[in-house]
Design an enzyme around this catalytic site. Structure first.
Site, short mmCIF file in Angstrom:
data_model
loop_
_atom_site.label_atom_id
_atom_site.label_comp_id
_atom_site.label_asym_id
_atom_site.label_seq_id
_atom_site.Cartn_x
_atom_site.Cartn_y
_atom_site.Cartn_z
N TRP A 115 0.80 -1.03 -0.17
CA TRP A 115 0.03 0.18 -0.05
C TRP A 115 0.84 1.29 -0.06
O TRP A 115 0.45 2.10 -0.65
CB TRP A 115 -0.95 0.17 1.27
N HIS A 116 2.09 1.11 0.74
CA HIS A 116 2.67 2.40 0.74
C HIS A 116 3.53 2.61 -0.49
O HIS A 116 4.29 3.59 -0.96
CB HIS A 116 3.98 2.27 2.05
N GLY A 117 3.93 1.44 -1.48
CA GLY A 117 4.46 1.75 -2.62
C GLY A 117 4.77 0.63 -3.49
O GLY A 117 4.88 -0.64 -2.89
#
Length: 474
Positions: free
Chosen positions: A323-325
């Site tokens: 989700w962060h990257g």
């Protein structure tokens, strides 16, 4: 548009507040929605069409999912279609580039010829407004809240500019009642929200932006590594990401409060945690709650035995990492934290009394978190592994030239002072104290935020250069 820019501080925000104060209370939704559209268009440009398209789809589907005359099976299929649509949009815009590069690399290794590589610009805030849409659809399907039939109020919820770009993740059932037309206390809201906004602004420009060049120098690709360099860079980034993101959250909460909305808390002294389990109860709390309620519990949570619980935890943190990257480093960071949570749950360490051996458990947890941030910040798994190795196996030579130049006297002082956050009591959360505290200490903190921190931060914004919030890229 960033909160920490002259355009926002001295043009956009005053104009918005003046408009909000002068117009009737029933116009609040329209004012906030219009301001949010302008805010997003300023930074996202043509991606405003993607945001509006997603809003339209979820608004219509939400009403259909809530239709009482439809069967449960029909409503469930519609729910899955809506969630699939939202995740599909996220997958295309955020992960198509990464996936195509992996396919290209694999084809090259296998000698299967060249495959195309997709290159798409990342719409700002897409991870956050996707999760808001999913929260809305699921809450309506579960019956937690009725579907929103007023399009303006729905736009206000999804696109509200304080949280649109980088959170907190405000679930629909947490704010739906606040979207209604109710009496407003504009002056009281401003007095309550401005000190919180000022605290966040100071965290961002006084601390995070000051120590950022130290971290950038230490993590620069190709730079030589020594133990001193690695630890200084890792600690600088540990402070940068905390003060940057918690500062943004404080600013978002304060801005929302000035407009009459109450957002959930997002941080509670995470570097005071006594375990990784405790850390995730304190860091980015709105994200942790989202994954708990919409992923972990639906997967079975801890109700299906130890092995299934451990698998659920790992699944959640793999998703948290991605989700962060879209990078292997984020996947590794998610697995790293997931593995620690499994160990703590299996051993009972994460459930033990937080007051027991706190003097030892706090620094141990902090060191574990610091190593995790190396994975999060590094450009590659190889760079992270090399950096973590020298952090454990001493390599002499002192600071490298690049880090020594970045570590000016001013930055050294700010970095040292920011590290004092580790020594503060676990229950002293400045943002929460500003919002709900009573007595002389809370009053003094509000005055200091408004009359000391805000002017200082404002001067630094005026003379400094733009430094985007770290979570804008997620």
């Amino acid at each position: 548009m960033s909160f920490a820019t002259p355009m926002f501080l001295w043009v956009f925000l005053p104009a918005l507040l003046l408009t909000y104060w002068l117009l009737p209370a029933r116009w609040r939704g329209g004012v906030v929605s219009a301001a949010s559209m302008l805010f997003y268009t300023w930074g996202g440009g043509p991606f405003i069409a993607l945001l509006l398209g997603c809003i339209a789809v979820n608004f219509v589907v939400g009403i259909a999912v809530a239709a009482p005359q439809r069967s449960q099976a029909w409503r469930r299929r519609l729910l899955l279609l809506a969630v699939g649509f939202d995740l599909g949009v996220l997958a295309v815009w955020k992960y198509a580039d990464f996936a195509s590069r992996q396919v290209h690399a694999l084809a090259d290794v296998l000698g299967a010829g060249s495959t195309p590589v997709v290159s798409l610009a990342l719409p700002i805030g897409i991870s956050f407004f996707t999760f808001h849409h999913i929260s809305y659809i699921v809450d309506v399907y579960r019956g937690s809240k009725p579907a929103q039939r007023n399009l303006l109020r729905f736009v206000t919820y999804i696109a509200m500019f304080p949280q649109l770009i980088a959170g907190p993740i405000v679930r629909y059932h947490e704010i739906s009642d606040q979207l209604d037309d109710v009496p407003r206390h504009r002056v009281d809201d401003f007095v309550a929200g401005f000190p919180r906004f000022a605290l966040g602004l100071a965290k961002k420009v006084v601390v995070a932006d000051t120590v950022a060049p130290i971290a950038d120098a230490g993590f620069a690709t190709g730079a030589p590594l020594t133990t001193a360099t690695a630890w200084v860079a890792a600690l600088a980034y540990t402070m940068q990401i905390y003060f940057d993101f918690s500062g943004y959250s404080d600013m978002a909460i304060g801005l929302a409060r000035m407009l009459g909305f109450t957002f959930p808390e997002n941080f509670a002294r995470p570097y005071s945690a006594v375990s990784i389990t405790d850390f995730w109860r304190r860091w980015h709390m709105s994200l942790s709650r989202w994954f708990r309620d919409y992923v972990y519990i639906p997967l079975g949570g801890n109700r299906r035995g130890g092995a299934r619980t451990y698998l659920n935890l790992l699944v959640v943190f793999v998703l948290t990492g991605f989700w962060h990257g879209a990078a292997w480093t984020f996947l590794a960071w998610g697995l790293y934290h997931g593995a620690w949570l499994v160990v703590e749950r299996a051993s009972g360490y994460g459930r033990s009394d937080s007051a027991r051996l706190e003097w030892l458990r706090r620094p141990v947890t902090f060191v574990i978190v610091v190593f995790g941030w190396v994975l999060f910040r590094a450009d590659s798994i190889g760079q992270a592994a090399a950096m973590m190795k020298v952090m454990v196996v001493p390599v002499g030579g002192g600071l490298t030239d690049r880090v020594a130049v970045a570590l000016t006297h001013e930055r050294s002082v700010v970095l040292a002072l920011s590290l004092l956050v580790l020594l503060m009591p676990r229950d002293v959360v400045l943002g929460r104290l500003i919002d709900a505290g009573r007595g002389a200490r809370a009053t003094a903190l509000r005055l200091a935020s408004s009359w000391v921190a805000a002017p200082l931060a404002g001067m630094l914004v005026a003379v400094g250069s733009l430094s985007p919030f770290l979570y804008f890229q997620f």
